[in-house]
Design an enzyme around this catalytic site. Sequence first.
Site, PDB file in Angstrom:
ATOM      1  N   LYS A 160       0.853  -1.174   0.000  1.00 53.14           N
ATOM      2  CA  LYS A 160       0.000   0.000   0.000  1.00 53.14           C
ATOM      3  C   LYS A 160       0.898   1.235   0.000  1.00 53.14           C
ATOM      4  O   LYS A 160       1.797   1.372   0.837  1.00 53.14           O
ATOM      5  CB  LYS A 160      -0.886   0.017   1.246  1.00 53.14           C
ATOM      6  CG  LYS A 160      -1.894  -1.121   1.316  1.00 53.14           C
ATOM      7  CD  LYS A 160      -3.108  -0.821   0.474  1.00 53.14           C
ATOM      8  CE  LYS A 160      -4.232  -1.811   0.713  1.00 53.14           C
ATOM      9  NZ  LYS A 160      -5.428  -1.491  -0.081  1.00 53.14           N
ATOM     10  N   ASP A 190      -0.336  -0.465  -4.569  1.00 49.28           N
ATOM     11  CA  ASP A 190      -1.722  -0.001  -4.606  1.00 49.28           C
ATOM     12  C   ASP A 190      -1.774   1.407  -4.027  1.00 49.28           C
ATOM     13  O   ASP A 190      -1.493   1.614  -2.852  1.00 49.28           O
ATOM     14  CB  ASP A 190      -2.609  -0.948  -3.785  1.00 49.28           C
ATOM     15  CG  ASP A 190      -4.087  -0.572  -3.837  1.00 49.28           C
ATOM     16  OD1 ASP A 190      -4.428   0.418  -4.518  1.00 49.28           O
ATOM     17  OD2 ASP A 190      -4.889  -1.279  -3.203  1.00 49.28           O
ATOM     18  N   GLU A 216      -2.226  -0.442  -8.663  1.00 52.26           N
ATOM     19  CA  GLU A 216      -3.684  -0.361  -8.594  1.00 52.26           C
ATOM     20  C   GLU A 216      -4.120   1.091  -8.391  1.00 52.26           C
ATOM     21  O   GLU A 216      -3.555   1.809  -7.564  1.00 52.26           O
ATOM     22  CB  GLU A 216      -4.215  -1.198  -7.430  1.00 52.26           C
ATOM     23  CG  GLU A 216      -4.049  -2.695  -7.617  1.00 52.26           C
ATOM     24  CD  GLU A 216      -4.623  -3.481  -6.461  1.00 52.26           C
ATOM     25  OE1 GLU A 216      -5.690  -3.073  -5.931  1.00 52.26           O
ATOM     26  OE2 GLU A 216      -4.010  -4.486  -6.058  1.00 52.26           O
ATOM     27  N   ASP A 241      -9.317  -0.749  -9.793  1.00 53.39           N
ATOM     28  CA  ASP A 241      -9.932  -1.338  -8.600  1.00 53.39           C
ATOM     29  C   ASP A 241     -11.187  -0.543  -8.265  1.00 53.39           C
ATOM     30  O   ASP A 241     -12.300  -0.897  -8.675  1.00 53.39           O
ATOM     31  CB  ASP A 241      -8.912  -1.322  -7.464  1.00 53.39           C
ATOM     32  CG  ASP A 241      -9.434  -1.931  -6.177  1.00 53.39           C
ATOM     33  OD1 ASP A 241     -10.622  -2.278  -6.115  1.00 53.39           O
ATOM     34  OD2 ASP A 241      -8.655  -2.060  -5.217  1.00 53.39           O
ATOM     35  N   LYS A 268     -13.255  -7.386  -6.406  1.00 52.78           N
ATOM     36  CA  LYS A 268     -13.664  -7.618  -5.028  1.00 52.78           C
ATOM     37  C   LYS A 268     -15.166  -7.895  -5.006  1.00 52.78           C
ATOM     38  O   LYS A 268     -15.979  -6.972  -5.137  1.00 52.78           O
ATOM     39  CB  LYS A 268     -13.364  -6.393  -4.159  1.00 52.78           C
ATOM     40  CG  LYS A 268     -11.890  -6.040  -4.022  1.00 52.78           C
ATOM     41  CD  LYS A 268     -11.733  -4.859  -3.074  1.00 52.78           C
ATOM     42  CE  LYS A 268     -10.276  -4.584  -2.736  1.00 52.78           C
ATOM     43  NZ  LYS A 268      -9.588  -3.836  -3.797  1.00 52.78           N
TER      44      LYS A 268
END
Length: 361
Positions: A160, A190, A216, A241, A268
């Site tokens: 992240k 991401d 992402e 995403d 997701k």
Amino acid sequence: MQLSIVRRPLQFTFPARTSRGALTEHVAFYLVLRDPERPDRLAGVGEAAPLTGLSPDDDPQFAQHLAAFAARFNRANFNDFTPEAALRLVPAALPSVRFGLETAALDWQRGGRRQLFDTPFSRGEAPLPINGLIWMGEAAFMRRQIEEKLADGYRCLKLKIGALDFETELKVLAEIRAVASPDQLTLRVDANGAFSPDEALGKLQALARYELHSIEQPIAVGQPVALARLCRESPVPVALDEELIGLTQPADQTRLLEQARPAYVVLKPTLLGGLEATRQWVTLARAHGIGWWLTSALESNIGLNAVAQLAADLGVADDFPQGLGTGQLYSNNISSPLRAAGGWLRLEQDTAWEDGFAAVG
């Protein structure tokens, strides 16, 4: 058929930071289906857990709305209930509820044993490849996570980024590459939409030095011209995403893929509307030559199991890690046979699922 709702506040083992802030608790609601006239039959269980600040059905009154929905469901007196009926009953605007009810119905159909599909993974015969997730935090905290994942044998890490000083994040990536080449370790990052369109390309050029697999969501959603330019010009392959959330119509989904032309989409089910909705995205991605992988949206082991079993049913490759290494995030997760280690997620058949759902009133 009767539907019960069980609320469970999940406690993070550490403050989980993203560019949208830090999380210390994530509330899951379990949708429990059973037949009062067949008390010997195991319950079907699904999970609805809207992600704060991101899920379309994130609402301060979510618990009350879910209770009202269960009351309406129970008044309908269904003789039986199928996943297809769940999709008809729950509107697309409530994706986490769709995911939960669809999973519960599928689990009910298959005997309430959390085996949603018949695959080598669901039978405990083969694992799924997963990436190790590295959370934002002080540099020392991130380094410690990285060292632990590398020592455990992970061959793909996802970091992240976007909430710390960018130069610090680059230094962390440089340290990883100093001990693990691209042949030894795949790196994904991401940004959760943290970069502005004006700075994004420059930052992506700086990130490209570390031979990343993908980034992402580099910029925030709703900027189609800037997004298409980034996907076209970025030296790091772009994965979408958050950009997918709320797009429930095939025409809108197709338009996004054709205009942006990303390298990947990250799927997701909790945010996209469930198992079949995710299959629809996979079908479109394949038709457009776009790569994809599935990932959790911080669900407990109930939701994680559903996402993992869907990934196995879709036929993911052994060398393409999925984002399913989140089962150890919580100190009070649902006890389950799911085990993540060494870059693989397994279902251990000699370990039982937590059985408290069958007794819920």
